[in-house]
Design a protein around this motif. Structure first.
Motif, PDB file in Angstrom:
ATOM      1  N   PRO A 191     -24.784  12.133  -5.797  1.00  0.00           N
ATOM      2  CA  PRO A 191     -24.415  12.970  -4.644  1.00  0.00           C
ATOM      3  C   PRO A 191     -22.932  12.937  -4.310  1.00  0.00           C
ATOM      4  O   PRO A 191     -22.371  13.958  -3.896  1.00  0.00           O
ATOM      5  N   GLU A 192     -22.272  11.785  -4.488  1.00  0.00           N
ATOM      6  CA  GLU A 192     -20.850  11.727  -4.133  1.00  0.00           C
ATOM      7  C   GLU A 192     -20.001  12.613  -5.040  1.00  0.00           C
ATOM      8  O   GLU A 192     -18.947  13.098  -4.633  1.00  0.00           O
ATOM      9  N   GLU A 193     -20.468  12.841  -6.277  1.00  0.00           N
ATOM     10  CA  GLU A 193     -19.733  13.750  -7.152  1.00  0.00           C
ATOM     11  C   GLU A 193     -19.896  15.194  -6.691  1.00  0.00           C
ATOM     12  O   GLU A 193     -18.970  16.001  -6.812  1.00  0.00           O
ATOM     13  N   ILE A 194     -21.064  15.537  -6.167  1.00  0.00           N
ATOM     14  CA  ILE A 194     -21.258  16.870  -5.581  1.00  0.00           C
ATOM     15  C   ILE A 194     -20.330  17.025  -4.377  1.00  0.00           C
ATOM     16  O   ILE A 194     -19.652  18.053  -4.218  1.00  0.00           O
ATOM     17  N   ARG A 195     -20.298  16.009  -3.534  1.00  0.00           N
ATOM     18  CA  ARG A 195     -19.426  16.072  -2.347  1.00  0.00           C
ATOM     19  C   ARG A 195     -17.961  16.151  -2.751  1.00  0.00           C
ATOM     20  O   ARG A 195     -17.167  16.841  -2.097  1.00  0.00           O
ATOM     21  N   ALA A 196     -17.581  15.433  -3.812  1.00  0.00           N
ATOM     22  CA  ALA A 196     -16.193  15.507  -4.287  1.00  0.00           C
ATOM     23  C   ALA A 196     -15.854  16.919  -4.770  1.00  0.00           C
ATOM     24  O   ALA A 196     -14.749  17.422  -4.529  1.00  0.00           O
ATOM     25  N   SER A 197     -16.795  17.581  -5.422  1.00  0.00           N
ATOM     26  CA  SER A 197     -16.570  18.964  -5.857  1.00  0.00           C
ATOM     27  C   SER A 197     -16.418  19.888  -4.659  1.00  0.00           C
ATOM     28  O   SER A 197     -15.573  20.792  -4.647  1.00  0.00           O
ATOM     29  N   LEU A 198     -17.233  19.653  -3.624  1.00  0.00           N
ATOM     30  CA  LEU A 198     -17.171  20.502  -2.433  1.00  0.00           C
ATOM     31  C   LEU A 198     -15.886  20.271  -1.641  1.00  0.00           C
ATOM     32  O   LEU A 198     -15.464  21.148  -0.873  1.00  0.00           O
ATOM     33  N   ALA A 199     -15.264  19.098  -1.823  1.00  0.00           N
ATOM     34  CA  ALA A 199     -14.007  18.828  -1.131  1.00  0.00           C
ATOM     35  C   ALA A 199     -12.829  19.562  -1.777  1.00  0.00           C
ATOM     36  O   ALA A 199     -11.761  19.669  -1.176  1.00  0.00           O
ATOM     37  N   LYS A 200     -13.036  20.057  -2.985  1.00  0.00           N
ATOM     38  CA  LYS A 200     -11.988  20.807  -3.676  1.00  0.00           C
ATOM     39  C   LYS A 200     -12.043  22.277  -3.251  1.00  0.00           C
ATOM     40  O   LYS A 200     -13.092  22.772  -2.840  1.00  0.00           O
ATOM     41  N   PRO A 201     -10.921  22.983  -3.326  1.00  0.00           N
ATOM     42  CA  PRO A 201     -10.915  24.399  -2.942  1.00  0.00           C
ATOM     43  C   PRO A 201     -11.881  25.215  -3.800  1.00  0.00           C
ATOM     44  O   PRO A 201     -12.086  24.914  -4.978  1.00  0.00           O
ATOM     45  N   SER A 211     -26.953  39.643  -8.982  1.00  0.00           N
ATOM     46  CA  SER A 211     -25.769  39.374  -9.797  1.00  0.00           C
ATOM     47  C   SER A 211     -26.187  38.430 -10.913  1.00  0.00           C
ATOM     48  O   SER A 211     -26.685  37.329 -10.654  1.00  0.00           O
ATOM     49  N   LEU A 212     -26.020  38.868 -12.164  1.00  0.00           N
ATOM     50  CA  LEU A 212     -26.404  38.076 -13.330  1.00  0.00           C
ATOM     51  C   LEU A 212     -25.167  37.750 -14.152  1.00  0.00           C
ATOM     52  O   LEU A 212     -24.435  38.642 -14.574  1.00  0.00           O
ATOM     53  N   LEU A 213     -24.940  36.446 -14.386  1.00  0.00           N
ATOM     54  CA  LEU A 213     -23.836  35.988 -15.228  1.00  0.00           C
ATOM     55  C   LEU A 213     -24.414  35.240 -16.417  1.00  0.00           C
ATOM     56  O   LEU A 213     -25.192  34.296 -16.232  1.00  0.00           O
ATOM     57  N   THR A 214     -24.039  35.635 -17.633  1.00  0.00           N
ATOM     58  CA  THR A 214     -24.485  34.917 -18.821  1.00  0.00           C
ATOM     59  C   THR A 214     -23.336  34.116 -19.431  1.00  0.00           C
ATOM     60  O   THR A 214     -23.283  33.884 -20.618  1.00  0.00           O
ATOM     61  N   ARG A 215     -22.425  33.692 -18.591  1.00  0.00           N
ATOM     62  CA  ARG A 215     -21.323  32.819 -18.999  1.00  0.00           C
ATOM     63  C   ARG A 215     -21.314  31.600 -18.082  1.00  0.00           C
ATOM     64  O   ARG A 215     -21.841  31.643 -16.969  1.00  0.00           O
ATOM     65  N   PRO A 216     -20.716  30.495 -18.532  1.00  0.00           N
ATOM     66  CA  PRO A 216     -20.696  29.292 -17.697  1.00  0.00           C
ATOM     67  C   PRO A 216     -19.801  29.454 -16.473  1.00  0.00           C
ATOM     68  O   PRO A 216     -18.845  30.229 -16.472  1.00  0.00           O
ATOM     69  N   VAL A 217     -20.126  28.705 -15.434  1.00  0.00           N
ATOM     70  CA  VAL A 217     -19.287  28.556 -14.243  1.00  0.00           C
ATOM     71  C   VAL A 217     -18.989  27.071 -14.115  1.00  0.00           C
ATOM     72  O   VAL A 217     -19.879  26.238 -14.310  1.00  0.00           O
ATOM     73  N   ASP A 218     -17.734  26.705 -13.819  1.00  0.00           N
ATOM     74  CA  ASP A 218     -17.388  25.286 -13.790  1.00  0.00           C
ATOM     75  C   ASP A 218     -18.113  24.561 -12.648  1.00  0.00           C
ATOM     76  O   ASP A 218     -18.666  25.171 -11.741  1.00  0.00           O
ATOM     77  N   ARG A 219     -18.098  23.229 -12.741  1.00  0.00           N
ATOM     78  CA  ARG A 219     -18.905  22.420 -11.819  1.00  0.00           C
ATOM     79  C   ARG A 219     -18.479  22.610 -10.366  1.00  0.00           C
ATOM     80  O   ARG A 219     -19.325  22.600  -9.459  1.00  0.00           O
ATOM     81  N   VAL A 220     -17.187  22.760 -10.106  1.00  0.00           N
ATOM     82  CA  VAL A 220     -16.726  22.971  -8.730  1.00  0.00           C
ATOM     83  C   VAL A 220     -17.253  24.306  -8.212  1.00  0.00           C
ATOM     84  O   VAL A 220     -17.746  24.409  -7.080  1.00  0.00           O
ATOM     85  N   GLY A 221     -17.174  25.334  -9.047  1.00  0.00           N
ATOM     86  CA  GLY A 221     -17.684  26.642  -8.645  1.00  0.00           C
ATOM     87  C   GLY A 221     -19.178  26.613  -8.377  1.00  0.00           C
ATOM     88  O   GLY A 221     -19.657  27.171  -7.373  1.00  0.00           O
TER      89      GLY A 221
END
Length: 477
Positions: free
Chosen positions: A253-263, A357-367
């Motif tokens: 969970p702290e890694e999720i929170r760290a991602s959410l702390a980024k813009p 909205s359908l995306l068949t490409r990756p989205v980075d972890r922060v996104g």
């Protein structure tokens, strides 16, 4: 009682130190995640990196290159992890990976026997690759080392290691589901594989159901016996004893929170601003037939058809990166998903907006973290899945004061413990459409109660706790 719930979650959130091992921990998986090459998404990469840090760990896997067979390991050291990289000749790799592993074992283990495609020579290539890895691991293994093998690519590796004189502890963790006996028996190599599995000291699986199925298969095919032991099963078969237990993997969970702390990435930020006044649903999966994406789209279509005005106030975002494009079944599911998406957009979309909205490409972890946090409903509805960490990541990304709703397939491993999600059968299209409506209407008080229960599961199954449970099994072996 809110203070008591929070106190329990705070206690569960305390980090856990795994037991000290006498030797090194050597992990073996099909691919490795080297820091120099960027962090790989997915639970396996995240979990193994955590386990190997501070344990003089080695992580051995395919290099990503197609060199000559029999090449030596290429060693790279990053921090306190040494990576051992092995080239695999191109034709052999294709037959092992796209052939036996992903055209035979993957569909069969996901109870899709009708999708199995066998080609002469594929099992021989699978055996050859396992033998090549066994040669390299046996050459570097020392007394007291623990060898931790991961997933269906290496079901027969322990037997090959024993044949090369490795007598230390060898454990397997199967990240995908295990099928019922009547399905597993359809595999011509079923007896060969069960005999090889008996060479492991411990086998971890995602759920109690998988543990029971695997124990039953090994005992039945090997004409052995099952006993309960250490929270799981001890199976005596083919003259060996193996311990099988459920060790549900989680996220951090702290890694999720760290991602959410980024813009927010600009594209994600613009999208979330555009959809802020709409009911937002999200799905995040590889474009794999096991993930149930076509049924999910049909359920969303049914939800819109019940009241077409919903199309103006609802948007479903499905992220589905392409995968294993060399396997025919994956091309077929891509065509089906794109056809359904086009039908929904064509019928319910407008000039200014679309409900899908359908995306068949990756989205980075922060996104992805920001998209999960910004979605009112997550649809995690696989037809079969070992665990599905998206369910846990979605819960970890929520605002405790105003959380979203998790719609979860009964066939996801996560459903065994995450019982306060809205549990659905992905074959029941009407039932999933009703679940979307129930999520839309759910009062905040109920959403918060369900979130507290689900977050408790997320904390209890964090990666550090999963590592601790697996390490204790090795020590007890």
């Amino acid at each position: 009682m809110l203070w008591l719930d929070q106190a329990r979650m705070d206690k569960a959130a305390q980090p856990v130190a795994p037991p000290v091992l006498e030797g090194r921990l050597i992990a073996v998986s099909n691919r490795v995640s080297r820091p120099a090459k960027g962090a790989s998404p997915g639970g396996l990469a995240q979990a193994l990196s955590e386990a190997l840090r501070g344990a003089q760990g080695m992580w051995i896997g395919w290099s990503g290159d197609h060199g000559e067979s029999g090449a030596e390991l290429e060693l790279e050291k990053h921090g306190d992890i040494t990576f051992g990289l092995l080239d695999i000749e191109a034709t052999t790799f294709h037959r092992y990976y796209e052939g036996y592993a992903n055209s035979v074992l993957w569909p069969l283990f996901h109870s899709r026997a009708e999708l199995v495609e066998r080609t002469t020579g594929d099992f021989a290539a699978y055996t050859e690759v396992n033998a090549a890895f066994a040669d390299q691991v046996a050459a570097i293994a020392q007394p007291n080392d623990i060898i931790w093998v991961h997933d269906y690519h290496f079901l027969i590796l322990a037997e090959a290691l024993r044949e090369r004189g490795v007598d230390g502890t060898i454990g397997l963790f199967l990240h995908i589901p295990f099928p019922p006996l009547e399905i597993f028996r359809r595999l011509p190599e079923a007896r060969t594989i069960v005999r090889a599995l008996a060479a492991y000291d411990t086998i971890g699986v995602q759920t109690r159901r998988d543990a029971a199925r695997l124990a039953e298969c090994m005992a039945a095919i090997g004409e052995g016996a099952i006993r309960t032991a250490r929270g799981g099963f001890r199976v005596d078969t083919f003259g060996e004893t193996v311990h099988i237990a459920a060790k549900p993997i989680g996220t951090q969970p702290e890694e999720i929170r760290a991602s959410l702390a980024k813009p927010r990435p600009p594209e994600v930020d613009a999208y979330l601003r555009m959809t802020a006044d709409r009911l937002t649903l999200i799905g995040v999966d590889r474009l794999d037939y096991s993930k149930g994406i076509p049924n999910r789209l049909r359920a969303f279509e049914r939800y819109l058809r019940a009241d077409p005005s919903r199309a103006a106030t609802t948007i479903f975002t499905q992220i589905a990166p392409l995968t294993r494009e060399g396997v025919a079944a994956y091309g077929a599911v891509r065509q089906e998903v794109e056809r359904l998406a086009g039908r929904i957009i064509g019928q319910f979309g407008g000039f200014a907006a679309s409900p899908l909205s359908l995306l068949t490409r990756p989205v980075d972890r922060v996104g992805v973290a920001h998209l999960l946090a910004g979605s009112d409903v997550a649809m995690v509805t696989p037809l079969a899945d070992g665990m599905n960490l998206v369910a846990k990541e979605y819960v970890a990304a929520q605002d405790p004061n105003d959380p979203g709703v998790l719609i979860l397939s009964r066939y996801a491993g996560a459903a065994e413990d995450m019982t306060d999600a809205l549990i659905v059968d992905p074959a029941d299209i009407e039932g999933m459409a009703r679940a979307i409506e129930a999520a839309r209407l759910m009062p905040k008080g109920e959403r918060r109660e369900r979130y507290r229960s689900l977050m408790g599961v997320v904390e209890r199954t964090r990666i550090d706790r999963w590592i601790d449970a697996c390490m204790k099994d090795f020590v007890a072996a």
